[in-house]
Design a protein around this motif. Structure first.
Motif, PDB file in Angstrom:
ATOM      1  N   GLN A   1       0.811  -1.206   0.000  1.00  0.00           N
ATOM      2  CA  GLN A   1       0.000   0.000   0.000  1.00  0.00           C
ATOM      3  C   GLN A   1       0.853   1.269   0.000  1.00  0.00           C
ATOM      4  OE1 GLN A   1      -2.613  -0.201   3.352  1.00  0.00           O
ATOM      5  NE2 GLN A   1      -3.605  -2.083   2.691  1.00  0.00           N
ATOM      6  N   LYS A   2       2.089   1.126   0.333  1.00  0.00           N
ATOM      7  CA  LYS A   2       2.958   2.294   0.426  1.00  0.00           C
ATOM      8  C   LYS A   2       3.527   2.655  -0.951  1.00  0.00           C
ATOM      9  CE  LYS A   2       4.611   1.770   5.196  1.00  0.00           C
ATOM     10  NZ  LYS A   2       4.447   3.172   5.633  1.00  0.00           N
ATOM     11  N   PRO A   3       3.553   3.929  -1.296  1.00  0.00           N
ATOM     12  CA  PRO A   3       4.177   4.307  -2.569  1.00  0.00           C
ATOM     13  C   PRO A   3       5.677   4.079  -2.517  1.00  0.00           C
ATOM     14  CG  PRO A   3       3.652   6.259  -1.290  1.00  0.00           C
ATOM     15  CD  PRO A   3       3.055   5.099  -0.547  1.00  0.00           C
TER      16      PRO A   3
ATOM     17  N   SER B   1      15.913   3.317  -3.595  1.00  0.00           N
ATOM     18  CA  SER B   1      14.464   3.493  -3.569  1.00  0.00           C
ATOM     19  C   SER B   1      14.010   3.663  -2.120  1.00  0.00           C
ATOM     20  CB  SER B   1      13.746   2.305  -4.217  1.00  0.00           C
ATOM     21  OG  SER B   1      13.995   1.106  -3.500  1.00  0.00           O
ATOM     22  N   TYR B   2      12.878   4.325  -1.960  1.00  0.00           N
ATOM     23  CA  TYR B   2      12.378   4.657  -0.625  1.00  0.00           C
ATOM     24  C   TYR B   2      10.884   4.357  -0.556  1.00  0.00           C
ATOM     25  CZ  TYR B   2      16.672   7.464  -0.384  1.00  0.00           C
ATOM     26  OH  TYR B   2      17.982   7.894  -0.404  1.00  0.00           O
ATOM     27  N   LEU B   3      10.469   3.718   0.521  1.00  0.00           N
ATOM     28  CA  LEU B   3       9.041   3.520   0.756  1.00  0.00           C
ATOM     29  C   LEU B   3       8.449   4.796   1.332  1.00  0.00           C
ATOM     30  CD1 LEU B   3       8.664  -0.075   2.264  1.00  0.00           C
ATOM     31  CD2 LEU B   3       7.848   0.751   0.043  1.00  0.00           C
ATOM     32  N   GLY B   4       7.325   5.219   0.776  1.00  0.00           N
ATOM     33  CA  GLY B   4       6.706   6.451   1.210  1.00  0.00           C
ATOM     34  C   GLY B   4       5.607   6.237   2.226  1.00  0.00           C
ATOM     35  N   HIS B   5       4.789   7.255   2.395  1.00  0.00           N
ATOM     36  CA  HIS B   5       3.706   7.241   3.363  1.00  0.00           C
ATOM     37  C   HIS B   5       2.366   7.026   2.674  1.00  0.00           C
ATOM     38  CE1 HIS B   5       6.784   9.858   5.463  1.00  0.00           C
ATOM     39  NE2 HIS B   5       6.570   8.901   6.346  1.00  0.00           N
ATOM     40  N   THR B   6       1.506   6.284   3.317  1.00  0.00           N
ATOM     41  CA  THR B   6       0.137   6.158   2.831  1.00  0.00           C
ATOM     42  C   THR B   6      -0.602   7.469   3.102  1.00  0.00           C
ATOM     43  OG1 THR B   6      -0.759   5.373   4.933  1.00  0.00           O
ATOM     44  CG2 THR B   6       0.170   3.706   3.440  1.00  0.00           C
ATOM     45  N   PRO B   7      -1.748   7.686   2.451  1.00  0.00           N
ATOM     46  CA  PRO B   7      -2.517   8.902   2.741  1.00  0.00           C
ATOM     47  C   PRO B   7      -2.858   9.066   4.217  1.00  0.00           C
ATOM     48  CG  PRO B   7      -3.311   7.897   0.722  1.00  0.00           C
ATOM     49  CD  PRO B   7      -2.323   6.933   1.312  1.00  0.00           C
ATOM     50  N   ASP B   8      -3.203   7.964   4.871  1.00  0.00           N
ATOM     51  CA  ASP B   8      -3.542   8.055   6.301  1.00  0.00           C
ATOM     52  C   ASP B   8      -2.323   8.415   7.137  1.00  0.00           C
ATOM     53  OD1 ASP B   8      -6.204   7.507   5.898  1.00  0.00           O
ATOM     54  OD2 ASP B   8      -6.054   5.377   6.427  1.00  0.00           O
ATOM     55  N   GLU B   9      -1.181   7.824   6.817  1.00  0.00           N
ATOM     56  CA  GLU B   9       0.039   8.157   7.553  1.00  0.00           C
ATOM     57  C   GLU B   9       0.406   9.623   7.365  1.00  0.00           C
ATOM     58  OE1 GLU B   9       2.666   4.039   7.616  1.00  0.00           O
ATOM     59  OE2 GLU B   9       2.628   5.245   5.788  1.00  0.00           O
ATOM     60  N   ALA B  10       0.242  10.118   6.145  1.00  0.00           N
ATOM     61  CA  ALA B  10       0.578  11.514   5.877  1.00  0.00           C
ATOM     62  C   ALA B  10      -0.317  12.445   6.692  1.00  0.00           C
ATOM     63  CB  ALA B  10       0.424  11.807   4.388  1.00  0.00           C
TER      64      ALA B  10
ATOM     65  N   ARG C   1       8.487  18.055   9.568  1.00  0.00           N
ATOM     66  CA  ARG C   1       8.319  16.670   9.114  1.00  0.00           C
ATOM     67  C   ARG C   1       8.291  16.605   7.597  1.00  0.00           C
ATOM     68  NH1 ARG C   1       6.456  12.742  12.573  1.00  0.00           N
ATOM     69  NH2 ARG C   1       7.223  11.413  10.874  1.00  0.00           N
ATOM     70  N   THR C   2       8.782  15.492   7.077  1.00  0.00           N
ATOM     71  CA  THR C   2       8.759  15.215   5.645  1.00  0.00           C
ATOM     72  C   THR C   2       7.700  14.169   5.346  1.00  0.00           C
ATOM     73  OG1 THR C   2      11.039  15.817   5.125  1.00  0.00           O
ATOM     74  CG2 THR C   2      10.070  14.072   3.812  1.00  0.00           C
ATOM     75  N   LEU C   3       6.922  14.425   4.308  1.00  0.00           N
ATOM     76  CA  LEU C   3       5.953  13.461   3.799  1.00  0.00           C
ATOM     77  C   LEU C   3       6.468  12.913   2.475  1.00  0.00           C
ATOM     78  CD1 LEU C   3       2.615  15.491   4.248  1.00  0.00           C
ATOM     79  CD2 LEU C   3       3.712  13.945   5.898  1.00  0.00           C
ATOM     80  N   LEU C   4       6.620  11.624   2.372  1.00  0.00           N
ATOM     81  CA  LEU C   4       6.932  10.999   1.087  1.00  0.00           C
ATOM     82  C   LEU C   4       5.624  10.520   0.475  1.00  0.00           C
ATOM     83  CD1 LEU C   4      10.220   8.947   1.647  1.00  0.00           C
ATOM     84  CD2 LEU C   4       9.943  11.263   0.782  1.00  0.00           C
ATOM     85  N   ILE C   5       5.007  11.398  -0.302  1.00  0.00           N
ATOM     86  CA  ILE C   5       3.712  11.102  -0.913  1.00  0.00           C
ATOM     87  C   ILE C   5       3.740  11.545  -2.371  1.00  0.00           C
ATOM     88  CG2 ILE C   5       2.378  11.246   1.220  1.00  0.00           C
ATOM     89  CD1 ILE C   5       1.565  14.091   0.406  1.00  0.00           C
ATOM     90  N   PRO C   6       2.957  10.906  -3.236  1.00  0.00           N
ATOM     91  CA  PRO C   6       2.847  11.364  -4.621  1.00  0.00           C
ATOM     92  C   PRO C   6       1.982  12.615  -4.701  1.00  0.00           C
ATOM     93  CG  PRO C   6       1.395   9.495  -4.254  1.00  0.00           C
ATOM     94  CD  PRO C   6       2.177   9.673  -2.991  1.00  0.00           C
TER      95      PRO C   6
END
Length: 471
Positions: A5-7, A22-31, A187-192
């Motif tokens: 589920q993670k980008p 490569s890096y695993l990002g945050h889900t919308p809920d985590e963000a 904080r940093t968000l790794l989101i698309p």
């Protein structure tokens, strides 16, 4: 948590087109949860004394300097910046931290207003948690340009960085942690990009700052406006330099080349259109070709390299499309203009002559090492051509008469910044921003730190029995 589920954010080395980390990002809920934590941190951070904030910000500057080589190499790895330019960028970030650590208290000091009786003042107080949507081209500087004044003002911050520089995004969060800032102040968000709207609309976010394309600016401004949240936008530019007949041609060409080639031409404030009065156009073009030719392509990790790759093969191909289409419509490539036969996002320093309306080199922003020379009949015609653009970020005047140049820069050119006999650059002491499709609002200086504060009127009457006034 299901990792599927993670980008995933996959980096690519622009010099070779080979995949990197490569890096695993945050889900919308985590963000959303992270944004909420930053908003909770605001309640304590806003009450932290400005001297204490300044001490942390100075430590952030020290961390940047101590880790300069690491961070420079990270930028080279993720977006192709030369190591030399990367080191300069990290030092600029550190200087920005020091500047706002020193000057924030003065910029935010209460201002007394003489009301002839009641005591009145203007106070500057933080708004809350600010979302920053930032680009890849200056992956540290763009963020610190925003973050240092924003945090010094007492706000907390959440960063959504460009998807091709996830390592830089996480490194910046780490700088603030190492400097002793409370955990959720930055904080940093790794989101698309598709997940940004939900963050903008979240109750945790008070306002938005974006540096990016005009299209991204329209989207973010619309989304922020829909929920009545302030935005500051620093968008694209097609910076024009007016080159007058009394300019010292070799010096003017050196300034023009430096303006065009900063960061491999991948800068919103890079000079892009060089509007030259007809009587010196030929001589200027010859000098510009010589100056631009000094920017030879090379390994961005080598100390002597002046031009590395562009940030991606896709970006390179778009620049070449713009050049080829301009040539097909009558422009001439005096140097460069061809795609090298090797892997990676390479494109040579290029000078186009005979650029006219209807060509991409005239009408669009070229985000690469391509200088467009446009002939003007005289000074008035040059100013007209310079202003005939949807953009209005930076501009320049190259002339032997500095009084004339200052008058044109001050009163004639439609841009947020105008430099005489130097290339446009950002500086924490000067307000930075544009007009027209280049955006609105300002960063840097006292103007920048006050963008994300409540400019609050306070009036104290000595007697509670005073008569009510009218609005």
């Amino acid at each position: 948590m299901d990792m599927a589920q993670k980008p995933n954010f996959q980096t690519v080395d622009p010099a070779t087109a080979d995949p990197g980390r490569s890096y695993l990002g945050h889900t919308p809920d985590e963000a959303l949860q992270i944004a909420g934590k930053a908003r909770l941190a605001f309640d304590d951070w806003r009450r932290t004394g400005i001297a204490e904030r300044a001490a942390m910000m100075r430590r952030a500057a020290a961390v940047l300097r101590a880790r300069r080589e690491e961070f420079s190499a990270l930028m080279t790895e993720e977006m192709g910046k030369t190591l030399v330019e990367g080191r300069a960028e990290i030092e600029k970030c550190a200087g920005n931290c020091d500047f706002f650590a020193e000057h924030a208290a003065g910029f935010l000091a209460d201002q007394a207003v003489d009301m002839g009786g009641p005591r009145a003042k203007v106070a500057f107080r933080p708004l809350g948690t600010i979302l920053a949507v930032m680009p890849w081209n200056f992956p540290f500087w763009q963020v610190f340009r925003f973050a240092a004044p924003t945090l010094m003002a007492g706000n907390t911050a959440v960063l959504k960085h460009a998807s091709n520089v996830p390592g830089c995004a996480l490194a910046i969060e780490d700088v603030f942690r190492e400097a002793g800032f409370p955990e959720n102040v930055f904080r940093t968000l790794l989101i698309p990009s598709r997940d940004v709207r939900a963050i903008i609309e979240a109750d945790a976010i008070a306002a938005v700052s974006l540096t990016g394309s005009v299209e991204a600016g329209r989207e973010v401004a619309s989304q922020a406006g829909g929920v009545l949240k302030k935005s500051v936008l620093e968008l694209g530019g097609s910076d024009a330099y007016v080159v007058l007949e009394d300019a010292h041609i070799p010096a003017a060409a050196e300034v023009a080349a430096a303006a065009r080639m900063v960061n491999g031409g991948q800068s919103c404030i890079a000079g892009k259109r060089f509007i030259v009065v007809s009587e010196i156009r030929g001589a200027f073009e010859k000098a510009l070709v010589e100056a631009m030719s000094a920017y030879a392509m090379g390994d961005p990790r080598h100390e002597t390299t002046k031009l590395g790759p562009l940030q991606s093969v896709e970006a390179r191909d778009n620049v070449h499309r713009q050049v080829a289409e301009s040539v097909s419509k009558g422009a001439r490539a005096l140097v460069g203009g061809d795609v090298p036969a090797k892997a990676g996002a390479w494109y040579p320093a290029t000078v186009l002559s005979g650029v006219r309306p209807g060509m991409p080199a005239h009408d669009e922003e070229l985000f690469g090492p391509v200088a467009a020379v446009i002939e003007a009949a005289d000074q008035a015609d040059a100013i007209r051509i310079a202003n005939d653009s949807l953009f209005g970020l930076g501009s320049g005047v190259l002339t032997g008469d500095v009084v004339r140049g200052e008058r044109i820069a001050t009163d004639e050119l439609e841009a947020g910044m105008s430099f005489v006999n130097q290339n446009v650059r950002s500086d924490p002491r000067l307000p930075f921003g544009g007009v027209k499709h280049s955006g609105y609002g300002r960063e840097c200086s006292d103007f920048g730190i006050r963008e994300f504060v409540n400019i609050k009127t306070v009036l104290v009457h000595p007697e509670a029995r005073s008569k009510a006034g009218t609005e």
